[in-house]
Each structure stands twice: as structure tokens, then as C-alpha cells.
Scaffold this motif. Structure first.
Motif, PDB file in Angstrom:
ATOM      1  N   ALA A   4      72.709  42.648  50.603  1.00 52.95           N
ATOM      2  CA  ALA A   4      72.129  43.026  51.941  1.00 52.95           C
ATOM      3  C   ALA A   4      70.748  42.161  52.186  1.00 52.95           C
ATOM      4  O   ALA A   4      70.483  41.923  53.124  1.00 52.95           O
ATOM      5  N   PHE A   5      69.854  41.860  51.214  1.00 50.08           N
ATOM      6  CA  PHE A   5      68.815  41.265  51.494  1.00 50.08           C
ATOM      7  C   PHE A   5      69.086  39.707  51.755  1.00 50.08           C
ATOM      8  O   PHE A   5      68.464  38.975  52.547  1.00 50.08           O
ATOM      9  N   ALA A   6      70.185  39.253  51.132  1.00 50.04           N
ATOM     10  CA  ALA A   6      70.747  37.903  51.420  1.00 50.04           C
ATOM     11  C   ALA A   6      71.327  37.851  52.775  1.00 50.04           C
ATOM     12  O   ALA A   6      71.665  36.826  53.212  1.00 50.04           O
ATOM     13  N   GLY A   7      71.667  39.042  53.449  1.00 51.45           N
ATOM     14  CA  GLY A   7      72.225  39.016  54.608  1.00 51.45           C
ATOM     15  C   GLY A   7      73.726  38.930  54.700  1.00 51.45           C
ATOM     16  O   GLY A   7      74.354  38.641  55.649  1.00 51.45           O
ATOM     17  N   ARG A   8      74.476  38.825  53.384  1.00 51.13           N
ATOM     18  CA  ARG A   8      75.812  38.635  53.296  1.00 51.13           C
ATOM     19  C   ARG A   8      76.446  40.031  53.911  1.00 51.13           C
ATOM     20  O   ARG A   8      77.632  39.875  54.221  1.00 51.13           O
ATOM     21  N   ILE A   9      75.757  41.194  53.485  1.00 53.96           N
ATOM     22  CA  ILE A   9      76.156  42.349  54.436  1.00 53.96           C
ATOM     23  C   ILE A   9      75.313  42.983  54.996  1.00 53.96           C
ATOM     24  O   ILE A   9      74.140  42.840  54.883  1.00 53.96           O
ATOM     25  N   GLN A  10      75.579  43.910  55.982  1.00 51.81           N
ATOM     26  CA  GLN A  10      74.817  44.805  56.724  1.00 51.81           C
ATOM     27  C   GLN A  10      74.161  45.911  55.743  1.00 51.81           C
ATOM     28  O   GLN A  10      74.702  46.349  54.760  1.00 51.81           O
ATOM     29  N   PRO A  11      72.785  46.363  56.133  1.00 49.75           N
ATOM     30  CA  PRO A  11      72.141  47.340  55.003  1.00 49.75           C
ATOM     31  C   PRO A  11      73.042  48.603  55.042  1.00 49.75           C
ATOM     32  O   PRO A  11      73.007  49.099  54.028  1.00 49.75           O
ATOM     33  N   ARG A  12      73.561  48.752  56.158  1.00 49.42           N
ATOM     34  CA  ARG A  12      74.326  50.220  56.210  1.00 49.42           C
ATOM     35  C   ARG A  12      75.612  50.166  55.084  1.00 49.42           C
ATOM     36  O   ARG A  12      75.960  51.081  54.395  1.00 49.42           O
TER      37      ARG A  12
END
Ligand code: CUK
Ligand code: CUA
Length: 643
Positions: A363-371
């Protein structure tokens, strides 16, 4: 864990009744909100008591022994508890130590309060660290860690009134340091790192102008809050991260990579209605390595007059802060003992959100959404606040509005969230009433052992003899060693323990006489060196100036080495008392009649206070602690001459 084996409860005989039936039994006769999606507003919180007749513990436990006869909580005279309980003292500003499972109060540690018994808040050293302030509001007590469990060194506790963090030394159980947190009001959630005694993270609950120097008095959109890192060894403020939302509870992971803060006011509101308006708020996840790198590289700002490096992380997700959307006005965040899951309690949503810590990197790397880090959202009841664990994969959530504890299984909750037809709810039990924090034996460590659970109930109503408008809180002890929870003890407590941790007794090793290692001893040694006095052996009255007198005085039961101190009216008098007795449990102290001076001097201890000599006359000083058959004779005269 071996330490408590001899205390293994025999437990009730297995019941024929299935857990489902038992839950049904408990539902009958009382309001049951679980499947309701109604979200109660604040008005409901005020009037949410159940009627007493349906709430008594006996009516909710169809089988098993009565609480009074339960074998496992009974500690016979002379026997010792198997756990230490460290309780916050709420508005008293103190910490309390209880024995668990007996729930006997063993000690109070003065921290942010003035304490007439020990002199904390009135002795020279404590006045220095308290800065003249006597109001405190402690909520969260956590011990220092090494390798995911308690290392027996320090207790950390917050003060919400002045925005401070204090440290207590476990070897002598006394307050050792107090730090003012810059740019922070309502310092609330705190949590130390768990891989070693590293940082202690502290949340500002209130958003304020930063700097709060009068330049912005009217524009709340510019308010912000600080997530502050304090070095647990040096008690120095290392850095602060500025965020737009307020922050409530705090947690850390087990690896030292992240810290967490619940944010219940993503709206940035200043009224209750505004703060409750959004359906989702956030769990803030702080990336500690990225923050440290930015601090090292100087990618920081200075705010106001402090030297503390500040990272401005307001607005969008960044390498520093990830905002995981969770419903609604979340309160507690508690890491499970495997270190994999953080459970966030919804407060105004009937759900808990389970965050998979292993997904945070993506999530920090933007590969998945925080949710996408949310892997379960079980419905646990109305008003979930905090969650504890038994080390067997189960979670126990305190449910404020329903006045229950809900036991649920984390793995099943994840399966259900993935679409499987399983019910993660295993058990529920009534508590009395309006439960806030909850904690289980060793729950905040890798060694959670699933024996005892305490539920800290905000209201006791009819559970104790009526003592007037301010009634005790009710700290209830629940046996969680079996499949079913058993309420085994009602524990009245004075205002207002928000949180408690339960620690295996073999991890805590206090000394029996003062070891003279705390920071304050450097002060006494420095004075004695200045005056050429042997602190442990000599007694001396030294006139330091036209209006100041310093007295070094030793004590040994039942005598003070000096029985007459002559000063002039208006003199500033400092008395430093050293207790030469090396006998366990033999405390002396010093009280000066009519001069507002009273403090303790434990075995092998030194303590001191400074006061202004009053009107000419004779004033007895005496030892306030019953130390000897001739204790009442342990006294002397302060003779105040006219100037
Ligand atoms: S807070 Cu009081 S019930 Cu200060 Cu930890 Cu949740
Ligand atoms: Cu010394 Cu009483």
C-alpha cells in the motif's frame, strides 16, 4: 507462563448447552443490537444503561460456579498473585498496581499529581519535573519491551491535561522523567516500540494551530495534530509528524516498521456534529523508516521555537503516512500477538476492521489501495472500543453501548469477509456497565496467554454500596481460559482507569530498598559535593546566604540526627533527609508542622523539600511513617527566630 500454572483454574464442568444457545440465553431479557445497523448518536450514549435485573452476572451464566466460589481468583492470605496489573489512574494523574487475579490494589505511583503521602509534587526534584503543575489525566500505561515482550525496565504513561509523557522506573516503581510534548494538546494514545526499548509514539488528540502562538485564532481548517516520537532511553523528543486529522489511540507493530493512530475526525470538525458527519474516518499508518530517513536528510521544517524536526505530512498519502479508510469514528487500535493484524474498533460503527500488516508495504508503494489492507470487518456489537487477545487466535472486543464483551475468531472473520458462510462470533458476556478498555493477560505481547481478561467499566450503578453521586468504576475480571467467558470478580476503583495491562509476575523484579540509581540522586550528590558533605553519613546545618539555609540530616529508626534547627523568619529552608536504615519496608519521612511539607524517605533513600520559614515560633518536625515503637518520638524542633 509457567509462573501461573499453579493457578490454573479448575473451571466449570463442560456445559451441554452449545455456545449458540448460550448466546441466545444471554440475549433474552435485554436489548440486543448486534444485527442492527442503527448507529446511535451521542444522545444515546448518555442513556444507554441496561436495567440491573437483566445485567447480573449470575443470570448470564447458565452453568458453572457462582463468582464468589470460583476457585481460580482466590489468593489465600500470605499467597501471591501470579500477575501484576498496571492500571492508569485517569484524572487522579497516577498509576496503580494491582495483583491479578485477586484484584487487590498494591500500590499507587504518583506521576502527574501531587501526592501527600510520598511528597511527589512537593519535593525539590518532583517540583522540578512537574514544573509546578498538579493536574494530570493518565489514560494509557504501557511497559517497555524487548523482543516482543515486557523487559521489566520502564512504565510509560501519558498526561492528557498538559500533553506530557512520563516514565516510571520499574526497579523502584517511581516516576523517573516527565517530558513536555511540543505542539500537542490532549496527548492521548501512546505506545512504545516492541522490538526493543526504542521510540515511544504519542498522539495529539486535539487539532490546534501550529504554532499555537495567537497568529491563527479563528481558522480551524489550518489546525493540525502531531504524532510524536520520544526516545524511551533518553526521553528526548526525536521528531514529530504533522497531520491534518486528530489522533486518538496509538499502537506499534512488532518489527519496528510502523506505528498506528486512529483518527476519528477526518472531517476536521470542531463541533460534535461536524466530527461525526463522515461515514469513514482513518487509521493512520506511519512508516518509521521513511520518517527517520527524512529526518536524517534534513527534509524537515522547524515550527515555533523548538528544535524538534517536524515533517509536514498533511493532506495526501505519502511515504510517511498511509490513511486506511475505516468506519466510523474509530477508537481503539490493538495489534494481535502474532504481529500480523491490527484491529481497529469502529465506535460509531458496529464493526471492527482487521488490517493485515503484511499488506502495508504494497500500500505504501502504491501497488494496492490503502483500503485493500482491510481483510475482515466482523460485526461485534454497538460501540466497539478496544480489543484484547488470548494467544489462541481469538479477539475480545469491549462494546460500550451494549455493555458486553464479544469474543470472536480472527481467522473466521477473515474467511467470512472473503465470502465464506462462517460466523466469527464465539461468545458474548454482559459487563456492568458501559465498558471502555479491555485487556487480557500478556495481551499486548507475543506471549498472550489467554487466562484473564479485565474489562474497565465506566459505570457501576447498582453493583456496590451507594457512596454518593460519584460511584466507583467497575473493573471486572473475566476468566477466558475456557471456551466460554466467566465473570469472576467485580473490582471497584476510583476515577478513572482507562486502561490496564496484565503482566506475568516473573517479568517484574523491583528492589526492596532504594538502589539510588534514579536521575534525582545526581541532584543530591551534586549539592553534597558543593557543600563538602558526605550525604550518607553526615548531618549539617549550613547557612548558604542571608536568607537561605540548607540542612543535611540523616535518619535511623527512631531518630533524626538533628533535633533542633534554628532559622530566621522568611529564610528559605531546604532540608535533605537521608535514611540510613537498610531494612526492607522501613520508611521514614519528614513533615514540618504548619509549613506544607511532607515527604517519604524509603530505606536507603534520600529526599528533600524547600520551604519558607513562617512567623517566629516553635514548629515540630516529625517522621510521618510508623517506623518503630518510638515512631511518635521521632521528631525535632524548627525554631524560627525574628529577623
Ligand atoms: S481511551 Cu478511555 S476508554 Cu483514553 Cu484509551 Cu478508550
Ligand atoms: Cu521514622 Cu516514623
Amino acid at each position: 507462563m509457567s509462573a501461573s500454572n499453579e493457578n490454573e483454574p479448575e473451571g466449570p464442568p463442560p456445559s451441554d448447552e452449545s455456545v449458540d444457545d448460550a448466546i441466545e440465553t444471554r440475549r433474552s431479557g435485554r436489548r440486543f443490537f448486534l444485527k442492527s445497523t442503527t448507529v446511535l448518536g451521542a444522545a444515546a450514549i448518555v442513556g444507554c444503561g441496561d436495567d440491573a435485573s437483566s445485567g447480573a452476572g449470575a443470570t448470564t451464566t447458565p452453568s458453572g460456579p457462582t463468582p464468589a466460589a470460583h476457585p481460580s481468583t482466590h489468593i489465600a492470605p500470605g499467597e501471591l498473585d501470579t500477575y501484576y496489573g498496571f492500571w492508569s489512574g485517569g484524572q487522579s494523574g497516577e498509576i496503580r498496581i494491582l495483583g491479578v487475579p485477586s484484584m487487590r490494589e498494591l500500590k499507587r505511583i504518583a506521576v502527574f499529581n501531587r501526592d501527600s503521602a510520598t511528597g511527589h509534587g512537593q519535593t525539590d526534584w518532583s517540583k522540578q519535573v512537574l514544573g509546578g503543575r498538579g493536574a494530570g489525566d493518565t489514560h494509557h500505561v504501557h511497559l517497555s519491551y524487548t523482543d516482543g515482550t515486557y523487559d521489566g525496565r520502564y512504565i510509560f504513561v501519558n498526561d492528557k491535561v498538559h500533553g506530557r509523557l512520563a516514565r516510571v522506573r520499574i526497579d523502584v516503581m517511581e516516576t523517573d522523567a516527565i517530558v513536555d510534548i511540543p505542539h500537542s494538546q490532549g496527548t492521548h494514545g501512546i505506545f512504545p516500540q516492541r522490538h526493543r526499548t526504542g521510540l515511544v509514539l504519542c498522539n495529539s488528540e486535539f487539532r490546534t494551530p501550529i504554532p499555537n502562538d495567537g497568529t491563527n485564532l479563528t481558522d480551524p481548517s489550518q489546525y493540525a495534530a502531531m504524532h510524536t516520537a520520544i526516545d524511551g532511553e533518553t526521553m528526548e523528543v526525536k521528531w514529530q509528524v504533522m497531520v491534518e486529522g486528530n489522533m486518538d489511540l496509538c499502537a506499534t507493530d512488532y518489527q519496528g516498521k510502523y506505528s498506528f493512530a486512529t483518527c476519528y475526525n477526518s472531517e476536521g470538525g470542531v463541533t460534535l456534529e461536524q466530527m461525526m458527519s463522515a461515514e469513514r474516518d482513518h487509521l493512520y499508518v506511519f512508516n518509521l523508516a521513511n520518517i527517520q530517513r527524512a529526518v536524517d536528510e534534513g527534509r524537515t521544517i522547524r515550527v515555533g521555537r523548538t528544535d524538534v524536526p517536524v515533517i509536514d505530512a498533511r493532506g495526501d498519502n505519502s511515504e510517511f503516512v498511509l490513511r486506511v479508510p475505516v468506519p466510523k469514528s474509530p477508537h481503539g487500535v490493538n495489534m494481535d500477538p502474532t504481529g500480523r493484524y491490527a484491529v481497529v474498533s469502529g465506535k460509531l460503527s458496529p464493526t471492527c476492521s482487521v488490517i493485515d500488516v503484511e499488506k502495508l508495504e504494497d500500500a505504501f508503494a502504491g501497488r494496492i489501495q490503502p483500503r485493500d489492507c482491510v481483510v475482515a470487518e466482523p460485526e461485534v456489537g454497538l460501540g466497539p472500543l478496544h480489543t484484547a487477545y488470548d494467544g489462541r487466535g481469538n479477539a475480545y472486543t469491549s462494546i460500550f453501548l451494549d455493555s458486553i464483551v464479544t469474543k470472536w475468531n480472527i481467522a473466521k472473520a477473515i474467511e467470512a469477509y472473503g465470502g465464506a458462510d462462517v460466523d466469527p462470533i464465539l461468545d458474548r458476556i454482559d459487563v456492568h456497565y458501559q465498558i471502555g478498555h479491555i485487556n487480557a493477560s500478556m495481551s499486548e505481547t507475543r506471549e498472550a496467554d489467554g487466562k484473564w481478561l479485565v474489562g474497565l467499566c465506566k459505570f457501576s450503578k447498582d453493583r456496590f454500596l451507594n457512596v454518593g453521586p460519584l460511584k466507583p468504576e467497575n473493573d471486572q475480571l473475566i476468566d477466558i481460559s475456557g471456551d466460554r467467558m466467566e465473570l469472576v470478580h467485580d473490582g471497584p476503583t476510583y476515577s478513572e482507569p482507562h486502561d490496564a495491562v496484565i503482566v506475568r509476575a516473573d517479568l517484574i523484579h523491583p528492589t526492596s530498598i532504594q538502589n539510588r540509581e534514579a536521575a534525582r540522586f545526581r541532584l543530591y550528590e551534586q549539592w553534597a559535593q558543593e557543600d563538602g558533605v558526605d550525604l550518607m553519613r553526615e548531618s549539617k546545618i549550613i547557612r548558604k546566604g542571608p536568607r537561605s539555609v540548607r540542612v543535611y540530616m540523616t535518619s535511623r529508626a527512631p531518630n533524626f540526627a538533628i533535633t533542633e534547627i534554628t532559622v530566621k523568619t522568611g529564610d528559605e529552608v531546604q532540608i535533605i533527609v537521608t535514611n540510613q536504615d537498610q531494612v526492607e519496608d522501613l520508611s521514614h519521612g519528614l513533615t514540618v508542622s504548619k509549613h506544607d511539607v511532607q515527604f517519604i524517605v524509603n530505606a536507603n533513600d534520600t529526599n528533600s523539600a524547600t520551604f519558607t520559614a513562617g512567623a517566629p515560633g516553635v514548629y515540630w518536625y516529625y517522621c510521618p511513617w510508623f517506623c518503630h515503637a518510638m515512631h511518635l518520638e521521632m521528631r525535632g524542633r524548627l525554631i524560627v527566630e525574628p529577623r
